[in-house]
Design an enzyme around this catalytic site. Sequence first.
Site, PDB file in Angstrom:
ATOM      1  N   CYS A 154      33.641  38.390  34.443  1.00 57.45           N
ATOM      2  CA  CYS A 154      34.934  38.384  35.145  1.00 57.45           C
ATOM      3  C   CYS A 154      34.772  38.849  36.587  1.00 57.45           C
ATOM      4  O   CYS A 154      34.658  40.049  36.856  1.00 57.45           O
ATOM      5  CB  CYS A 154      35.928  39.268  34.403  1.00 57.45           C
ATOM      6  SG  CYS A 154      37.539  39.332  35.218  1.00 57.45           S
ATOM      7  N   CYS A 157      37.598  41.074  37.919  1.00 58.60           N
ATOM      8  CA  CYS A 157      37.541  42.461  37.439  1.00 58.60           C
ATOM      9  C   CYS A 157      36.441  43.233  38.161  1.00 58.60           C
ATOM     10  O   CYS A 157      36.635  44.374  38.560  1.00 58.60           O
ATOM     11  CB  CYS A 157      37.224  42.532  35.940  1.00 58.60           C
ATOM     12  SG  CYS A 157      38.040  41.315  34.917  1.00 58.60           S
ATOM     13  N   ASP A 158      35.278  42.633  38.297  1.00 56.09           N
ATOM     14  CA  ASP A 158      34.093  43.399  38.703  1.00 56.09           C
ATOM     15  C   ASP A 158      33.518  43.030  40.070  1.00 56.09           C
ATOM     16  O   ASP A 158      32.614  43.712  40.550  1.00 56.09           O
ATOM     17  CB  ASP A 158      32.988  43.211  37.638  1.00 56.09           C
ATOM     18  CG  ASP A 158      33.428  43.729  36.276  1.00 56.09           C
ATOM     19  OD1 ASP A 158      34.225  44.683  36.247  1.00 56.09           O
ATOM     20  OD2 ASP A 158      32.997  43.178  35.253  1.00 56.09           O
TER      21      ASP A 158
END
Length: 327
Positions: A154, A157-158
Amino acid sequence: MNFFSKMGDLNAEKENTNTAVEKTKCLIIGSGPAGYTAAIYASRAGLKPIIYQGLQPGGQLTTTTEVENFPGYPEGVTGPQMMEDLQKQAERFGADNRWGIATKVDFSTDTHKVWFDDGKIIEADAVIIATGATAKYLGLESEKKYMGFGVSACATCDGFFYRNQDVAVVGGGDTACEEATYLSGICNKVYLIVRKDYLRASKAMQERVLRNPKIQVLFEHNTKEIFGDKAVDGVKLIDKNGTEKDIKVTGYFVAIGHQPNSEIFKPYIDMDETGYINTIKGSTKTNVKGVFAAGDVQDKHYRQAITAAASGCMAALDAERYLGEKN
Ligand code: NDP
């Protein structure tokens, strides 16, 4: 009565209790942000929901490290911590949280029946499906080894953790192109590793990637290994001629698709050709009355914890309204 016959009796009793049919107004299947948010809303509305946690208690977020984009956590929070908080919040209002996996459903009547691997059969007036999706991975040992230490599924997200660094994305579909584009806004350089000699993504997405000077597309390349010391330092690639080369990256994003966890609902619930549940526009209603879907199992576009949580809230409100009208 000897010890063994006593144990036999106890086991029989346990089996009887385990196979008992239980009735509930509201059953929630899945325990990611969608499931727990639905549980918070449903329990506060007095529906006393039963929530079964499923194959991956806490959902996909439990495989990420830091979550910094969920509103309300100014310092960020780890994925597992956030899911624990959501679980506690749901339990505080009386959600009945259980371990177990749904194995079969019967949605042919108004009383929806769901079988679980703990032996229970739950009969529910309303069911909220929040079983999520599972990111597909390549299946390399090194991919597992560096999960959360450079390997991620992701970018939204990261990606932030790789600011100004070189990263790689694997995949040639819309997700991979979208992730590569997103990362190009944060990172120094993005390699897009594509196994074929073309991108499968939509034309517009392809053009965006091919025009982007920060993205280098490596067509007809596969990943042989991911290497590093404590975290990812680079990737060994192999091209169609068998020539190997190393690229130095600190982040490796797998974007080869997701599989919605919807298989057991197929006989009753309308879904698209890839298994994402179709909901009626502007709601979480499925084609079956009293069955609602929330989170990634019905969303292939956004796939964020906050959007999953929002649809979990919608599902609980839709279920509450449905139950109100039914009674
Ligand atoms: P897709 O299935 O469309 O693409 C997966 C990609 O990963 C393909 O290029 C495939 O290669 C590659 N791949 C699969 N397995 C491997 C492997 N083992 N090694 C290397 N590469 C591999 O998945 P997406 O997640 O990209 O998209 C799913 C759906 O969601 C699509 O319908 C897409 O259009 C949609 N979507 C739409 C978006 C939007 O409109 N904004 C955003 C994201 C997704 P190959 O081509 O060789 O099979």
